[in-house]
Design a protein around this motif. Structure first.
Motif, PDB file in Angstrom:
ATOM      1  N   GLY A 135       1.027  -1.038  -0.073  1.00  0.00           N
ATOM      2  CA  GLY A 135      -0.085  -0.019  -0.203  1.00  0.00           C
ATOM      3  C   GLY A 135       0.974   1.201  -0.034  1.00  0.00           C
ATOM      4  O   GLY A 135       2.000   1.122  -0.008  1.00  0.00           O
ATOM      5  N   ILE A 136       0.228   2.371  -0.210  1.00  0.00           N
ATOM      6  CA  ILE A 136       0.789   3.663   0.058  1.00  0.00           C
ATOM      7  C   ILE A 136      -0.191   4.599   0.602  1.00  0.00           C
ATOM      8  O   ILE A 136      -1.400   4.395   0.632  1.00  0.00           O
ATOM      9  CB  ILE A 136       1.092   4.321  -1.359  1.00  0.00           C
ATOM     10  CG1 ILE A 136      -0.316   4.477  -2.387  1.00  0.00           C
ATOM     11  CG2 ILE A 136       2.340   3.796  -1.949  1.00  0.00           C
ATOM     12  CD1 ILE A 136       0.206   5.345  -3.461  1.00  0.00           C
TER      13      ILE A 136
ATOM     14  N   GLU B 284      -4.897  -5.022  -2.442  1.00  0.00           N
ATOM     15  CA  GLU B 284      -6.286  -5.654  -2.554  1.00  0.00           C
ATOM     16  C   GLU B 284      -6.847  -5.150  -3.965  1.00  0.00           C
ATOM     17  O   GLU B 284      -7.358  -5.741  -4.433  1.00  0.00           O
ATOM     18  CB  GLU B 284      -6.938  -5.325  -1.309  1.00  0.00           C
ATOM     19  CG  GLU B 284      -8.242  -5.838  -1.060  1.00  0.00           C
ATOM     20  CD  GLU B 284      -9.447  -5.093  -1.295  1.00  0.00           C
ATOM     21  OE1 GLU B 284     -10.482  -5.642  -1.415  1.00  0.00           O
ATOM     22  OE2 GLU B 284      -9.521  -3.861  -1.244  1.00  0.00           O
ATOM     23  N   LEU B 285      -6.694  -3.922  -4.133  1.00  0.00           N
ATOM     24  CA  LEU B 285      -7.428  -3.266  -5.195  1.00  0.00           C
ATOM     25  C   LEU B 285      -7.013  -3.553  -6.664  1.00  0.00           C
ATOM     26  O   LEU B 285      -7.626  -3.408  -7.572  1.00  0.00           O
ATOM     27  CB  LEU B 285      -7.259  -1.765  -5.330  1.00  0.00           C
ATOM     28  CG  LEU B 285      -8.019  -1.012  -3.762  1.00  0.00           C
ATOM     29  CD1 LEU B 285      -7.385   0.443  -3.667  1.00  0.00           C
ATOM     30  CD2 LEU B 285      -9.400  -0.877  -4.294  1.00  0.00           C
ATOM     31  N   SER B 286      -5.812  -4.208  -6.774  1.00  0.00           N
ATOM     32  CA  SER B 286      -5.069  -4.361  -7.903  1.00  0.00           C
ATOM     33  C   SER B 286      -5.031  -5.934  -8.288  1.00  0.00           C
ATOM     34  O   SER B 286      -4.240  -6.686  -9.170  1.00  0.00           O
ATOM     35  CB  SER B 286      -3.672  -4.008  -8.234  1.00  0.00           C
ATOM     36  OG  SER B 286      -2.729  -4.839  -7.179  1.00  0.00           O
ATOM     37  N   GLY B 287      -5.839  -6.741  -7.447  1.00  0.00           N
ATOM     38  CA  GLY B 287      -5.858  -8.100  -7.482  1.00  0.00           C
ATOM     39  C   GLY B 287      -4.642  -8.886  -7.198  1.00  0.00           C
ATOM     40  O   GLY B 287      -4.278  -9.749  -7.990  1.00  0.00           O
ATOM     41  N   GLY B 288      -3.920  -8.428  -6.168  1.00  0.00           N
ATOM     42  CA  GLY B 288      -2.859  -9.153  -5.550  1.00  0.00           C
ATOM     43  C   GLY B 288      -1.387  -8.784  -5.862  1.00  0.00           C
ATOM     44  O   GLY B 288      -0.693  -9.584  -5.687  1.00  0.00           O
ATOM     45  N   LYS B 289      -1.564  -7.534  -6.754  1.00  0.00           N
ATOM     46  CA  LYS B 289      -0.215  -7.080  -7.115  1.00  0.00           C
ATOM     47  C   LYS B 289       0.395  -6.228  -5.970  1.00  0.00           C
ATOM     48  O   LYS B 289      -0.103  -5.751  -4.979  1.00  0.00           O
ATOM     49  CB  LYS B 289      -0.090  -6.304  -8.425  1.00  0.00           C
ATOM     50  CG  LYS B 289      -0.588  -7.309  -9.545  1.00  0.00           C
ATOM     51  CD  LYS B 289      -0.652  -6.374 -10.834  1.00  0.00           C
ATOM     52  CE  LYS B 289      -1.298  -7.218 -11.982  1.00  0.00           C
ATOM     53  NZ  LYS B 289      -1.360  -6.634 -13.177  1.00  0.00           N
TER      54      LYS B 289
END
Ligand SMILES: Cc1cc2nc3c(=O)[nH]c(=O)nc-3n(C[C@H](O)[C@H](O)[C@H](O)COP(=O)(O)OP(=O)(O)OC[C@H]3O[C@@H](n4cnc5c(N)ncnc54)[C@H](O)[C@@H]3O)c2cc1C
Length: 391
Positions: free
Chosen positions: A74-75, A90-95
Motif C-alpha cells: 500500500g501507499i 487488494e485493489l489490484s488483484g494481488g499485485k
C-alpha cells in the motif's frame, strides 16, 4: 569489432536489453561512458512495479532483489492533516510494488552480464552512431584514447535523456512533446529508518513532500522546491523542519531524523520523442521519454521498452520477419503515454502551483477527498501504480 546489437548506455534499459538478448542467444556489446563504480553508485529511482520484479526474477537476475527488496502492499496519501491508505494489493488483484534501489538493480545486471561473458565497455568516450539509415550501422568510440568502431546489425539507443542517440536522428523525423514543471524535488538520502512502513505522498499548502526509503536503515525523502532553487539555501535543519511541517498529522506520527548522506535538486519534466525508432536505430527508456518522478515510472518504462525491443529482435533473428521491429515505437508509445498521463495526474494533484487560485486549491482537495473515498478511483490509482499489464 562486430556484434549483432550495439547498445549505447548501461542504465536499466541497456543492461536489461543485453541480458534478455543473451538469454535468446543474441550477441550484444554495451558501451557506457561512465565507470562501473560510477553507475553502481549512482542514486536514482527505487520503486519497481510488479511486472519489472517478475521479469527480473523470471530471467534469473532477481535473487538478491527477492531477498533484500521491500515489498509494499500500500501507499498513503496525506492531506488536511489526515492519512489515507490505498491498499494497492487488494485493489489490484494481488499485485505489489518493491522498493529496491536502482543502483542495486544495476549491480545485479552488470554482475550477471559479466559472469555470462557479456561485454560492457566502461568509460567509452566520444561515442557516435553511424549508418543506421542504411544496411551497415556502426558505433565509433574511444577506449583508453584509442579510436575504435563497433559494427552491428542494429543500434539500441539506451543512453538516457542527455545521450547522443536521439539527437543523431534527423531533427525533422522526431516530434518532441515537452512539458517542464515550474518546480523540482529536493531529495535527500538519510541514515534514518523509514518513519513509515509504506511510502507517504503529502499534499500540503507549503508544497508536496514524499517519504520513501531505500533500506530498513536508509530513508529517501523529497520536498517540492522552486525550479531555480539554490541547494545552498537548504541546510539540513531547514529540510527536516520543512518535512515536519508538510507531514503534520492529527494522530500518531514521528519523523525519524538522521545524518544526511546525499542531497540534490532535480527538475520535473514530461517528455516524449516520437517515433522511438529510425532505420536501424531504436531508442529505449529515458533516451525517448522522461516522466516526473511522482508516479515512479521512469525505470519501469525503460524495462517495458526493452522487453518489447528484445521480443522484436528475437522474432527477426529467428524468422527474418521485421513485423515487430517496424511496430516497436507504436507498441511502446501506448504504454509510454499512459504512464505520462498517470505521472502528470499524480504531479498536478499533489503539488502546489504558484498560479493556483483559491478555486484550484479547493478543487485539488476535493479531488483527493473523492479519490480516497471512492473504491473505483482508488482502483484506478492502484492499477497504474503497480504497473499496467504488459500488453
Ligand atoms: C538524477 C535522476 C534522479 C532520478 N530519480 C528518480 C526517482 O527518484 N524515482 C524514479 O522513479 N525515477 C527517477 N529517475 C528516473 C529513472 O532513474 C530513469 O527513468 C531510469 O534511469 C531510466 O533508465 P535508462 O536506462 O533509460 O537511462 P539511464 O539510467 O539514464 O541510463 C543511461 C546510461 O547511458 C549512459 N550514457 C549517456 N550518454 C552516453 C554516451 N554518449 N555514451 C555512452 N553512454 C552514455 C549513462 O551514463 C547511463 O549509464 C531519476 C533520473 C535521474 C536522471
Amino acid at each position: 569489432m562486430r556484434t549483432q546489437i550495439g547498445i549505447v548506455g548501461a542504465g536499466p534499459a541497456g543492461l536489461v536489453l543485453s541480458h534478455l538478448l543473451h538469454l535468446q542467444k543474441i550477441e550484444s556489446v554495451v558501451l557506457e561512458v561512465r565507470s562501473r563504480k560510477y553507475i553502481e553508485e549512482r542514486i536514482r529511482a527505487g520503486v519497481l512495479e510488479q511486472g519489472t520484479v517478475d521479469l527480473l526474477v523470471e530471467t534469473g537476475v532477481g535473487a538478491r532483489l527477492k531477498r533484500e527488496g521491500l515489498v509494499h502492499h500500500g501507499i498513503e496519501l496525506r492531506f488536511n492533516r489526515r492519512g489515507h491508505r490505498i491498499d494497492l494489493h487488494e485493489l489490484s488483484g494481488g499485485k505489489a510494488i518493491t522498493v529496491y534501489a536502482q543502483q542495486e538493480v544495476i549491480k545485479d545486471l552488470v554482475a550477471a552480464r559479466l559472469d555470462a561473458g557479456g561485454q560492457i565497455i566502461f568509460e567509452a568516450n566520444d561515442v557516435t552512431v553511424h549508418g543506421f539509415d542504411g544496411p551497415k550501422p556502426s558505433i565509433r568510440f574511444r577506449r583508453n584514447g584509442q579510436a575504435e568502431e563497433l559494427h552491428c546489425d542494429f543500434i539500441a539507443g539506451c543512453d538516457g535523456f542527455h545521450g547522443v542517440c536521439r539527437t543523431s536522428i534527423p531533427a525533422n523525423v522526431i516530434t518532441d512533446y515537452d512539458h517542464v514543471y515550474p518546480f523540482g524535488w529536493l531529495g535527500i538520502l538519510a541514515q534514518a529508518p523509514p518513519s513509515s512502513n509504506e511510502l507517504i505522498y503529502c499534499q500540503h499548502e507549503r508544497g508536496f513532500a514524499l517519504f520513501s526509503m531505500r533500506t530498513p536503515e536508509v530513508s529517501r525523502l523529497y520536498i517540492q522546491v522552486p525550479n531555480d532553487e539554490d541547494i545552498k539555501s537548504w541546510p539540513d535543519d531547514r529540510i527536516w523542519s520543512e518535512l515536519q511541517l508538510r507531514s503534520a498529522l492529527d494522530g500518531n506520527w514521528k519523523l525519524a531524523i538522521g545524518p544526511v548522506l546525499q542531497k540534490n535538486i532535480a527538475g520535473l519534466r514530461s517528455y516524449v520523442a516520437e517515433p522511438m525508432q529510425y532505420g536501424k536505430l531504436f531508442l529505449a527508456g529515458d533516451a525517448a521519454h522522461i516522466v516526473p518522478a511522482t508516479g515512479a515510472k521512469g525505470l519501469n518504462l525503460a524495462v517495458a521498452d526493452v522487453r518489447i525491443l528484445a521480443q522484436a529482435l528475437v522474432e527477426f533473428y529467428k524468422s527474418g520477419k521485421t513485423r515487430l521491429l517496424e511496430r516497436y515505437s507504436e507498441t511502446c508509445l501506448r504504454r509510454v503515454w499512459k504512464a505520462q498521463r498517470f505521472s502528470w495526474w499524480m504531479t498536478t494533484m499533489l503539488h502546489k502551483f504558484d498560479t493556483d487560485s483559491a478555486f484550484d486549491q479547493h478543487r485539488r482537495i476535493a479531488e483527493l477527498d473523492y479519490l480516497t473515498g471512492s473504491r473505483a478511483a482508488m482502483t484506478s490509482l492502484a492499477e497504474n501504480y503497480v504497473g499496467l499489464p504488459w500488453d
